[in-house]
Structures are given as structure tokens and as C-alpha cells.
Design a protein around this motif. Structure first.
Motif: not given
Length: 420
Positions: A145, A166-167, A158, A123-125, A164, A170
Motif C-alpha cells: 500500500k 494506520n491504513d 493522505e 487506497h488500503k481496500e 497513512s 490495517w
């Protein structure tokens, strides 16, 4: 510390810090002769406390902290399914992640750890939240991440390699722009959970951003058998990472465990300068085995210690030192009597200078190294006979818990002081 064989101490010594680096270590009389350069210079007297370099935890899973001590009757792959993956799913909830990560950070602050390489989740956030919490607390760390797009449970796998990556991009750019001390690190969970396309694109990210890499390698018999089944044409486990540019050929890499690394793998580890994170508590708790650390040192490999929360049940690097010595004795007694057990000095070296070299100038009090300092108070461990500083330190590492950390400095800044 001069080298991994020799523990250097100064009784009633003084550590001089200039800015964020070590200026030197002096005997008391030598220090008294130094000129105080300005009114801003301060002297802090910690009395009879021990002052040691900060310790580096080369491998831990921050989201697993919440269930540490559970599932210790399982082997690795079963433990992942029953415990680790079930907990990590919860980190899609940012509120839960915040509560859990703050609990983790509270324990970390009281520990002798000053640097760490940490896994987040997919989870990126919430992984960004972990990075920002560490950054705000003053910890220079690597946070990753996690990437896993196959052979993974619902809720963690994912949807594609593209999503995966792209996240991950980010996450990298957010950490680089919003954190000052914490840096991103590429984190493919391990080979079985990553498609070839994902590994290939992570290798491209590694070169594009010049990022280090962390993952798992040759940890457990069932795991290594699964890797051979999935990648029958690879010469050895690490060969897969190497093929995709994730094994130290482009940027630093740290691989956890390496319990079953063979001759070809060891040769590639040495050639590429890959660091090994030795995790003795985890390897015992999950029935993985014992890494032959003396053999790896004979190869000239770079080795540090990892707590591997929550495969290991303790966040304390003191415990990692204890276990490193203990399991090396079992290896010597039960497996190979030609490899002598680790000494305390060797285990302490791994916890400080050995792992610190990944950052790379921390873990010793050599001039010019970053001033990561831990002040230890062993007054609560009385002894009826006098002890040398070396004996006090060894005894403390084997008997103490986090309550003995009186203060902690990172890059010359006080980040923790024990409540009076």
C-alpha cells in the motif's frame, strides 16, 4: 544457471520436482534410471519446448497497467502528474480497481513472470484486493500500500502521517491473515512524497513487523534535484531512507532505478545489501538515463530487472531483457567505453536468479530452490539452420511475446497452461 556469466543448458533434459522444490536436473538417460516413488508421481513431456526458471519482476505499479503505452513523450515528473497520478486516483473505487486488476492479472498469467514486487495505491481496500487476487491465482508476491502524505495531488495525498500509518497497519495485518502466498511490503512512494514523520513511523513499522521495503532511488535528474532541495543536509538520496531505517539495515530492501547513484550511495547499498531493480524500458521511455549495471556488478551489488509498468510500456520480462542489453550498449558507446555492454547471459541472470534472490530461493534449478518453472514453445519461430538451446533461448527472448509461454508452474503447482 551457474552464475551471471554462464548460461547452463541440457539438451533433452528432465527437471525433477519434489513437492514445491527442485529435486534436480538430469539428462534423459539419467532420468530414466530414477525410481518412481509412488503412483502419485507424474511425468509431463513437453517435447522440444524450452524449460527455464521463472522470472522475477522486481518493480512494477499494478494500478498503472491500464494506461501502459500512453504518455511516453513525457519526462518522469510531468508523466506522474499527467498520467500516473490521474489513473491512481480511480482506485478509490473498488469496482474499478477490481476490473483493472483482473485485466492486469490476465496479462501477468500469460507472461514468464512468476514472482513480483508490486506497488498498489494509497487506497488500503483496493491494495488488499490486488493482494488477494494475486494470492488466489497462485503468485507469491510482495504487494505494498503506497504511502504519500505531502507534495502529492488532491485525491492521492493522505491527510496525515498518522492516517497513512494506520491504513498501512490495517493493510499489513489483513494481508498477513487473509493471504497465504502474498506478503506485505512497506512502500513509501519516494522521498519527496513522504514527510519526515511518516518516514520515521514507517521505519518503526519496518522493525515491528520485520517487513521488507520498496521504493524509488536516484531515478531522474529533476527528481534528484528536488530531493537535494527538500533534504539539503542529507549526504545522498539513499541516506534519507537509511536515516529512517528503510534502507536494508533492519530488513531487505529493493530500490528501483539507481541511475544516478554516486559513490557514497553505492557504498551504503552494498553495506546494507539493498537490491537494485534495473528498469531499462522505463528509464528510456521517461528520459531518465541509463544505469551503469556493469559498474554496479563490479561493486558486488545485487541486481534484478523490473518492467516498471507503466513507466515502462511492456509487462514482459522478455522486453526487460532486450532493453537491458540494448541500453548497456548505448552506455558503453556514448558514456563510458570502459564498461562493456551486458551479455545475454547477464541480462537473463538478472531476470531469473538476480531478482529471484530477493524471495530468496527462486530463479534457478539448483536443488532445494522453489520450483518456479516456465515452459516456452518456440515452434512458431522457425529457423532454416539448427540452433543450440542457448541460441533458441536468446532468439526467443528477443523475438517472442507472451504467446510462447506454454505452461507455468509456481512452487511446483501448475498455474497457467496455454489454451490449445
Amino acid at each position: 544457471m551457474a552464475d551471471r556469466q554462464t548460461l547452463c543448458t541440457i539438451r533433452h533434459g528432465c527437471l525433477a520436482i519434489q513437492g514445491n522444490t527442485v529435486e534436480g536436473v538430469y539428462k534423459e538417460k539419467e532420468f530414466q534410471k530414477l525410481t518412481i516413488h509412488s503412483d502419485k508421481d507424474t511425468v509431463t513431456d513437453y517435447g522440444d519446448c524450452l524449460i527455464i526458471p521463472g522470472m522475477t519482476d522486481l518493480h512494477l505499479h499494478a494500478p498503472q497497467y491500464a494506461f501502459r503505452g500512453l504518455g511516453m513523450d513525457c519526462e518522469l515528473l510531468d508523466w506522474l502528474e499527467k498520467h500516473a497520478f490521474q489513473e491512481e486516483k480511480k482506485y478509490s473505487d473498488l469496482e474499478y480497481a477490481g476490473r483493472a486488476y483482473r485485466m492486469f492479472l490476465n496479462d501477468l498469467q500469460k507472461s514468464p513472470t512468476t514472482r513480483a514486487c508490486l506497488f498498489g495505491t494509497v487506497h488500503k481496500e483496493s491494495s488488499l484486493l490486488l493482494a488477494k487476487l494475486l494470492d488466489s491465482a497462485g503468485y507469491p508476491a510482495y504487494v505494498g500500500k503506497v504511502n504519500m502524505d505531502k507534495n502529492s495531488p488532491d485525491g492521492l495525498q493522505e491527510q496525515s502521517a498518522e492516517i497513512s500509518v494506520n491504513d498501512t497497519r490495517w493493510f499489513i495485518e489483513k494481508v498477513q491473515s487473509e493471504c497465504h502466498l502474498v506478503k506485505p511490503i512497506l512502500t513509501p512512494r519516494f522521498v519527496p512524497s513522504c514527510s519526515n514523520l511518516l518516514l520515521e513511523e514507517l521505519g518503526e513499522l519496518c522493525q515491528e513487523y520485520a517487513l521488507p521495503v520498496q521504493s524509488h532511488l536516484s531515478e531522474n535528474p529533476k527528481e534528484t534535484q528536488l530531493v537535494r532541495k527538500l533534504f539539503p543536509n542529507s549526504h545522498f538520496y539513499g541516506d534519507i531512507y537509511h536515516h529512517f531505517g528503510l534502507f536494508g539495515s533492519h530488513s531487505p530492501a529493493v530500490m528501483a532505478h539507481c541511475v544516478y547513484s554516486g559513490e557514497e550511495e553505492l557504498a551504503k547499498i552494498k553495506e546494507n545489501g539493498v537490491f537494485i531493480a534495473h528498469c531499462p524500458n522505463s528509464n528510456t521511455s521517461l528520459a531518465s538515463g541509463i544505469a551503469p549495471i556493469q559498474k554496479y556488478w563490479d561493486y558486488g551489488l545485487s541486481i534484478g530487472l523490473g518492467t516498471d509498468i507503466a513507466g515502462g510500456f511492456s509487462l514482459s520480462m522478455f522486453r526487460a531483457i532486450q532493453d537491458a542489453v540494448s541500453v548497456s550498449k548505448l552506455y558503453w558507446r556514448l558514456v563510458d567505453s570502459s564498461l562493456p555492454p551486458l551479455t545475454f547471459s547477464q541480462a537473463f541472470y538478472m531476470a531469473t536468479a538476480g531478482g529471484g534472490a530477493f524471495f530468496p530461493k527462486t530463479g534457478t534449478f539448483l536443488p532445494g530452490y522453489e520450483a518456479d518453472v516456465v515452459v516456452l514453445d518456440d515452434s512458431g519461430l522457425p529457423c532454416p539452420f539448427p540452433l543450440s538451446p542457448e541460441e533458441r533461448l536468446e532468439r526467443l527472448c528477443f523475438l517472442a511475446d507472451s504467446d510462447v509461454v506454454a505452461a507455468k508452474y509456481i512452487q511446483g503447482r501448475l498455474v497457467y497452461a496455454r489454451p490449445l
